[in-house]
Design an enzyme around this catalytic site. Structure first.
Site, PDB file in Angstrom:
ATOM      1  N   SER A 115       0.879  -1.193  -0.059  1.00  0.00           N
ATOM      2  CA  SER A 115      -0.020  -0.016  -0.006  1.00  0.00           C
ATOM      3  C   SER A 115       0.883   1.475  -0.051  1.00  0.00           C
ATOM      4  CB  SER A 115      -1.124   0.158   1.348  1.00  0.00           C
ATOM      5  OG  SER A 115      -1.972   0.880   1.001  1.00  0.00           O
ATOM      6  N   ASP A 166      -9.591  -4.238  -4.903  1.00  0.00           N
ATOM      7  CA  ASP A 166      -9.140  -3.332  -3.805  1.00  0.00           C
ATOM      8  C   ASP A 166      -9.964  -2.076  -3.944  1.00  0.00           C
ATOM      9  OD1 ASP A 166      -7.512  -1.683  -2.419  1.00  0.00           O
ATOM     10  OD2 ASP A 166      -5.781  -2.632  -3.047  1.00  0.00           O
ATOM     11  N   HIS A 198      -8.123  -5.325  -0.772  1.00  0.00           N
ATOM     12  CA  HIS A 198      -6.658  -4.596  -0.131  1.00  0.00           C
ATOM     13  C   HIS A 198      -6.011  -5.387   0.817  1.00  0.00           C
ATOM     14  CE1 HIS A 198      -4.332  -0.926   0.012  1.00  0.00           C
ATOM     15  NE2 HIS A 198      -4.452  -0.872   1.211  1.00  0.00           N
TER      16      HIS A 198
END
Length: 225
Positions: A115, A166, A198
């Protein structure tokens, strides 16, 4: 300038490290979250030291976690490129220092992240004058995609892994990163995990293992790893 600290795993074979894998955590998390990837890979890469530094600042929305740069979650107008530029020097210094401490070269190092950490791995990893062994980005994006051609200092192989569903960092981030980097002849491999949000799915983790095998054990197949 402050120094980064966080958990690490010494090589499973008990010898000095021949390679380093440095993992940058996501927004609001910490190094303990990603060092678990090192646990997963340790036996398959017994000469690798895994490091997962904590970001320098406490997270503004989670005081128990950290952030590489601030996200304006309320207004949703975060300047990702400016944030990455601010965080970059600390990450660069950390990678260079840990590499020197181990008596290794940047070509012995994989820089990865999840991320926000993946964004930083891409941002920092493409700016080393000597190419890294590779860059591994889970659920990230290239925050400076429009101007990356002016910033590329080296072109290490890049592995992008993303969940199809996601809703935090949309999969388009990795698709656009692949397109941008391939224009400059970067070797990019991409895995999109179906029905995954995610997070890192097992097929994505296996794809990453294959990438690490390719860049850390040249000439050895995934099956032999």
């Amino acid at each position: 300038m402050s120094e980064l600290f966080g958990p690490k795993l010494e090589p499973a074979n008990g010898n000095p490290a021949n390679k380093l894998v440095i993992l940058l955590h996501g927004y609001g998390s910490d190094g303990k979250d990603l060092i678990g990837l090192g646990d997963f890979w340790a036996q398959g890469f017994p000469d690798v030291e895994f490091l997962a530094p904590n970001a320098p600042e406490p997270c503004s929305v989670n005081p128990f976690g950290f952030e590489w740069f601030h996200l304006d979650l309320e207004r949703g107008d975060t300047n990702y490129e400016a944030g990455a530029e601010q965080a970059y020097p600390l990450i660069r210094d950390y990678v260079l220092q840990r590499t020197a401490d181990a008596g290794l070269k940047l070509s012995d190092v994989v820089l990865g992240g999840f991320s926000q950490g993946a964004m930083m791995a891409l941002y920092a990893g493409l700016r080393f004058e000597e190419p890294l062994a590779g860059i591994l980005a889970f659920s990230g994006k290239l925050v400076d995609a429009d101007g990356i051609g002016d910033e590329l200092e080296s072109t290490p192989p890049v592995c992008l892994i993303h969940g199809e569903d996601d809703d935090v960092v949309p999969v388009q981030g990795s698709l656009e990163a692949q397109e941008a980097l391939e224009q400059f002849y970067v070797n990019v491999s991409l895995k999109v995990s179906q029905k995954t949000g995610h997070s890192i799915a097992m097929d994505g983790l296996e794809f990453a293992t294959g990438f690490l095998t390719h860049v850390l054990k040249p000439g050895q197949s995934v099956e032999d790893a």
